[in-house]
Design a protein around this motif. Structure first.
Motif, PDB file in Angstrom:
ATOM      1  N   ILE A 237       0.839  -1.161  -0.167  1.00  0.00           N
ATOM      2  CA  ILE A 237       0.174  -0.029   0.052  1.00  0.00           C
ATOM      3  C   ILE A 237       0.866   1.350  -0.026  1.00  0.00           C
ATOM      4  O   ILE A 237       1.857   1.557   0.782  1.00  0.00           O
ATOM      5  CB  ILE A 237      -0.797   0.072   1.027  1.00  0.00           C
ATOM      6  CG1 ILE A 237      -1.577  -1.324   1.619  1.00  0.00           C
ATOM      7  CG2 ILE A 237      -1.938   1.255   1.041  1.00  0.00           C
ATOM      8  CD1 ILE A 237      -2.664  -1.189   2.682  1.00  0.00           C
ATOM      9  N   THR A 238       0.579   2.334  -0.957  1.00  0.00           N
ATOM     10  CA  THR A 238       1.298   3.399  -0.971  1.00  0.00           C
ATOM     11  C   THR A 238       0.504   4.498  -1.112  1.00  0.00           C
ATOM     12  O   THR A 238      -0.692   4.498  -1.114  1.00  0.00           O
ATOM     13  CB  THR A 238       2.415   3.423  -2.252  1.00  0.00           C
ATOM     14  OG1 THR A 238       1.537   3.636  -3.276  1.00  0.00           O
ATOM     15  CG2 THR A 238       3.300   2.417  -2.440  1.00  0.00           C
ATOM     16  N   GLY A 239       1.214   5.703  -0.900  1.00  0.00           N
ATOM     17  CA  GLY A 239       0.283   7.003  -1.012  1.00  0.00           C
ATOM     18  C   GLY A 239       0.388   7.492  -2.374  1.00  0.00           C
ATOM     19  O   GLY A 239       1.047   6.608  -3.428  1.00  0.00           O
ATOM     20  N   THR A 240       0.073   8.610  -2.596  1.00  0.00           N
ATOM     21  CA  THR A 240       0.205   9.447  -3.930  1.00  0.00           C
ATOM     22  C   THR A 240       0.185  10.706  -4.260  1.00  0.00           C
ATOM     23  O   THR A 240      -0.653  11.248  -3.200  1.00  0.00           O
ATOM     24  CB  THR A 240      -0.861   8.712  -5.137  1.00  0.00           C
ATOM     25  OG1 THR A 240      -0.773   9.693  -6.192  1.00  0.00           O
ATOM     26  CG2 THR A 240      -2.205   8.844  -4.218  1.00  0.00           C
ATOM     27  N   ASP A 241       0.873  11.481  -4.602  1.00  0.00           N
ATOM     28  CA  ASP A 241       0.627  12.902  -4.750  1.00  0.00           C
ATOM     29  C   ASP A 241       0.050  13.280  -5.868  1.00  0.00           C
ATOM     30  O   ASP A 241      -0.398  14.673  -5.920  1.00  0.00           O
ATOM     31  CB  ASP A 241       2.351  13.390  -5.006  1.00  0.00           C
ATOM     32  CG  ASP A 241       3.119  13.165  -3.824  1.00  0.00           C
ATOM     33  OD1 ASP A 241       3.689  11.888  -3.857  1.00  0.00           O
ATOM     34  OD2 ASP A 241       3.210  14.016  -3.059  1.00  0.00           O
ATOM     35  N   ARG A 242      -0.216  12.528  -6.793  1.00  0.00           N
ATOM     36  CA  ARG A 242      -1.196  12.903  -7.864  1.00  0.00           C
ATOM     37  C   ARG A 242      -1.747  11.896  -8.759  1.00  0.00           C
ATOM     38  O   ARG A 242      -0.844  11.160  -9.300  1.00  0.00           O
ATOM     39  CB  ARG A 242      -0.552  14.126  -8.728  1.00  0.00           C
ATOM     40  CG  ARG A 242      -1.472  14.612  -9.901  1.00  0.00           C
ATOM     41  CD  ARG A 242      -0.825  15.555 -10.863  1.00  0.00           C
ATOM     42  NE  ARG A 242      -0.100  16.733 -10.212  1.00  0.00           N
ATOM     43  CZ  ARG A 242      -0.241  17.957 -10.786  1.00  0.00           C
ATOM     44  NH1 ARG A 242      -1.030  18.245 -11.660  1.00  0.00           N
ATOM     45  NH2 ARG A 242       0.541  19.167 -10.228  1.00  0.00           N
ATOM     46  N   THR A 243      -2.959  11.486  -8.703  1.00  0.00           N
ATOM     47  CA  THR A 243      -3.257  10.308  -9.719  1.00  0.00           C
ATOM     48  C   THR A 243      -4.291  10.933 -10.731  1.00  0.00           C
ATOM     49  O   THR A 243      -5.075  11.834 -10.736  1.00  0.00           O
ATOM     50  CB  THR A 243      -4.060   9.368  -8.807  1.00  0.00           C
ATOM     51  OG1 THR A 243      -3.048   8.745  -8.077  1.00  0.00           O
ATOM     52  CG2 THR A 243      -4.740   8.357  -9.574  1.00  0.00           C
ATOM     53  N   THR A 244      -3.932  10.578 -11.916  1.00  0.00           N
ATOM     54  CA  THR A 244      -4.556  11.284 -13.248  1.00  0.00           C
ATOM     55  C   THR A 244      -6.197  10.535 -13.010  1.00  0.00           C
ATOM     56  O   THR A 244      -6.412   9.352 -12.376  1.00  0.00           O
ATOM     57  CB  THR A 244      -3.972  10.755 -14.532  1.00  0.00           C
ATOM     58  OG1 THR A 244      -4.077   9.535 -14.721  1.00  0.00           O
ATOM     59  CG2 THR A 244      -2.633  11.234 -14.393  1.00  0.00           C
ATOM     60  N   ALA A 245      -6.928  11.067 -13.818  1.00  0.00           N
ATOM     61  CA  ALA A 245      -8.171  10.622 -14.082  1.00  0.00           C
ATOM     62  C   ALA A 245      -8.406   9.244 -14.505  1.00  0.00           C
ATOM     63  O   ALA A 245      -9.322   8.504 -14.485  1.00  0.00           O
ATOM     64  CB  ALA A 245      -9.115  11.693 -14.987  1.00  0.00           C
ATOM     65  N   ALA A 246      -7.425   8.699 -15.223  1.00  0.00           N
ATOM     66  CA  ALA A 246      -7.239   7.555 -15.785  1.00  0.00           C
ATOM     67  C   ALA A 246      -6.619   6.400 -15.039  1.00  0.00           C
ATOM     68  O   ALA A 246      -6.409   5.358 -15.292  1.00  0.00           O
ATOM     69  CB  ALA A 246      -6.712   7.518 -17.260  1.00  0.00           C
ATOM     70  N   GLY A 247      -6.359   6.990 -13.796  1.00  0.00           N
ATOM     71  CA  GLY A 247      -5.827   5.950 -12.713  1.00  0.00           C
ATOM     72  C   GLY A 247      -4.097   5.763 -12.646  1.00  0.00           C
ATOM     73  O   GLY A 247      -3.633   4.994 -12.103  1.00  0.00           O
ATOM     74  N   LEU A 353     -12.656   5.409 -11.778  1.00  0.00           N
ATOM     75  CA  LEU A 353     -12.825   6.473 -11.020  1.00  0.00           C
ATOM     76  C   LEU A 353     -13.940   7.356 -11.111  1.00  0.00           C
ATOM     77  O   LEU A 353     -14.746   7.928 -10.505  1.00  0.00           O
ATOM     78  CB  LEU A 353     -11.435   7.333 -11.408  1.00  0.00           C
ATOM     79  CG  LEU A 353     -10.393   6.811 -10.610  1.00  0.00           C
ATOM     80  CD1 LEU A 353      -8.975   7.566 -11.213  1.00  0.00           C
ATOM     81  CD2 LEU A 353     -10.339   7.067  -8.793  1.00  0.00           C
ATOM     82  N   ALA A 354     -14.527   7.287 -12.475  1.00  0.00           N
ATOM     83  CA  ALA A 354     -15.691   7.952 -13.162  1.00  0.00           C
ATOM     84  C   ALA A 354     -16.881   7.429 -12.280  1.00  0.00           C
ATOM     85  O   ALA A 354     -18.063   8.160 -11.716  1.00  0.00           O
ATOM     86  CB  ALA A 354     -15.946   8.008 -14.592  1.00  0.00           C
ATOM     87  N   ALA A 355     -16.807   6.277 -12.244  1.00  0.00           N
ATOM     88  CA  ALA A 355     -18.213   5.410 -11.471  1.00  0.00           C
ATOM     89  C   ALA A 355     -18.056   5.765 -10.088  1.00  0.00           C
ATOM     90  O   ALA A 355     -18.971   6.132  -9.429  1.00  0.00           O
ATOM     91  CB  ALA A 355     -17.866   3.855 -11.810  1.00  0.00           C
TER      92      ALA A 355
END
Ligand code: MRU
Length: 363
Positions: A237-247, A353-355
């Protein structure tokens, strides 16, 4: 979470003053700093007194709020927002928090802005805590599933960088499921990547897990693949600084290599993702996310406690050797098993993500 038995958030306000835990000195010293001027807030974010995407956003929100007490004009609001936005380029929570502040404040007359800015900054902090608590609940369900097959054996989680409570206002993102599992009596053990060059794993994640009594081992960044090959890691399990709309997931440098190793070994690779870390304006992470390049000194030197007890840097490379220091990398969505959001676990894809966030997705 608790430090020495006392409950803390990573940023808090007392007598109208903003206090932070100055993370540069951990784990050796626990120091609190007070931020007042715009320059204080800029320095704290740029020089990583505070770091971690959600906390960067929360600190910027308080930077705007403090500035509004001095001058609540449109021009000052714009100037302060621009100055804070420049401090670190990758974590999108910074832009998100500044947009939230601007939208709230610009709808108000100047005379109401100072009070409203403080309320909004406090609300951003409270929202972060609640989001992370919910991420913990959804992540806990994943840990429980694995625990059910392991009897009394601990669930082994590998994490990279620090996506702990100290990278957020509280709970952390990647650590929230771990803390909730530990608190529920489920045996968990964490492999903590040291996370060169700044060693956020060795210095921060190990410190906070230790303070909370969670079993952990520090490992060098190169050890994760070996442990996965030998069946010693149940999930990442990691974090994220920016995830795009496509994942696509941008996170601390080295995350991509862990995702590759996890993929090759059939180890589930999850990313804890608060919704303010989603950049709905971007699809492709590789070409779209600005990757911060930091000072080469972070690579050529290592900070630690010196034999005389002081905290300092030591040179580990030849004097004249230069270094490259890209601070983040992008893990393509295809390598991500799932995104643990505050609303549930989403597939790492535009559709997923859209769902999960039909109210946020850009047309
Ligand atoms: O450079 P840092 O220490 O700010 O980088 C932090 C990370 O990469 C974290 O994993 C990320 O911000 C998620 S924090 C909940």
């Amino acid at each position: 979470m608790k430090v020495g038995g006392r409950a803390y958030r990573s940023i808090w306000v007392e007598n109208e003053e903003v206090h932070i835990i100055d993370q540069r000195w951990l784990p050796h010293e626990f120091r609190v700093a007070t931020l007042s001027t715009l320059e204080d807030f800029q320095t704290a974010i740029r020089d990583m007194w505070v770091r971690g995407a959600p906390l960067i956003g929360a600190t910027a929100a308080w930077g705007v709020a403090q500035a509004m007490m001095r001058d609540a004009s449109d021009s000052h609001l714009n100037e302060v927002s621009e100055a804070l936005l420049e401090t670190r380029p990758t974590a999108v929570n910074l832009r998100w928090a500044l947009d939230e502040m601007q939208t709230t404040l610009k709808a108000l007359p100047e005379s109401e802005r100072a009070d409203s800015a403080r309320r909004k900054a406090a609300a951003i902090c409270d929202e972060d805590v609640e989001i992370n608590r919910m991420i913990g609940e959804h992540g806990l369900a994943l840990i429980k599933e694995i625990a059910a097959d392991k009897g009394d054996e601990p669930v082994n989680v590998l994490t990279h960088c620090n996506a702990g409570w100290i990278a957020t206002v509280d709970w952390g993102t990647a650590t929230s499921p771990i803390y909730q599992a530990h608190d529920a009596g489920i045996p968990v053990h964490v492999f903590v990547d040291e996370t060169r060059p700044r060693n956020q794993g060795a210095q921060l994640t190990a410190w906070e897990l230790g303070e909370h009594g969670v079993s952990h081992d520090l490992i060098v960044d190169n050890a994760g693949g070996h442990l996965m090959q030998h069946g010693e890691v149940d999930l990442v399990i990691t974090g994220t600084d920016r995830t795009t709309a496509a994942g696509d997931v941008c996170n601390k440098i080295g995350t991509y290599l862990k995702a590759l190793a996890a993929h090759d070994n059939g180890v589930p690779f999850y990313v804890a993702l608060p919704s303010p870390t989603i950049d709905w304006t971007l699809q492709d992470g590789l070409s779209g996310v600005p990757i911060e390049e930091r000072n080469e000194r972070e690579v050529t030197h290592v900070q630690g406690r010196l034999p005389d007890g002081s905290i300092g840097d030591i040179l580990i490379s030849p004097n004249r050797t230069g270094a490259r220091n890209p601070a983040f990398d992008v893990t393509p969505a295809r390598l991500v098993t799932g995104l643990i959001t505050e609303r549930g676990v989403s597939e790492a894809s535009a559709k997923g993500l859209a769902a999960m966030f039909p109210d946020r997705v850009c047309a």
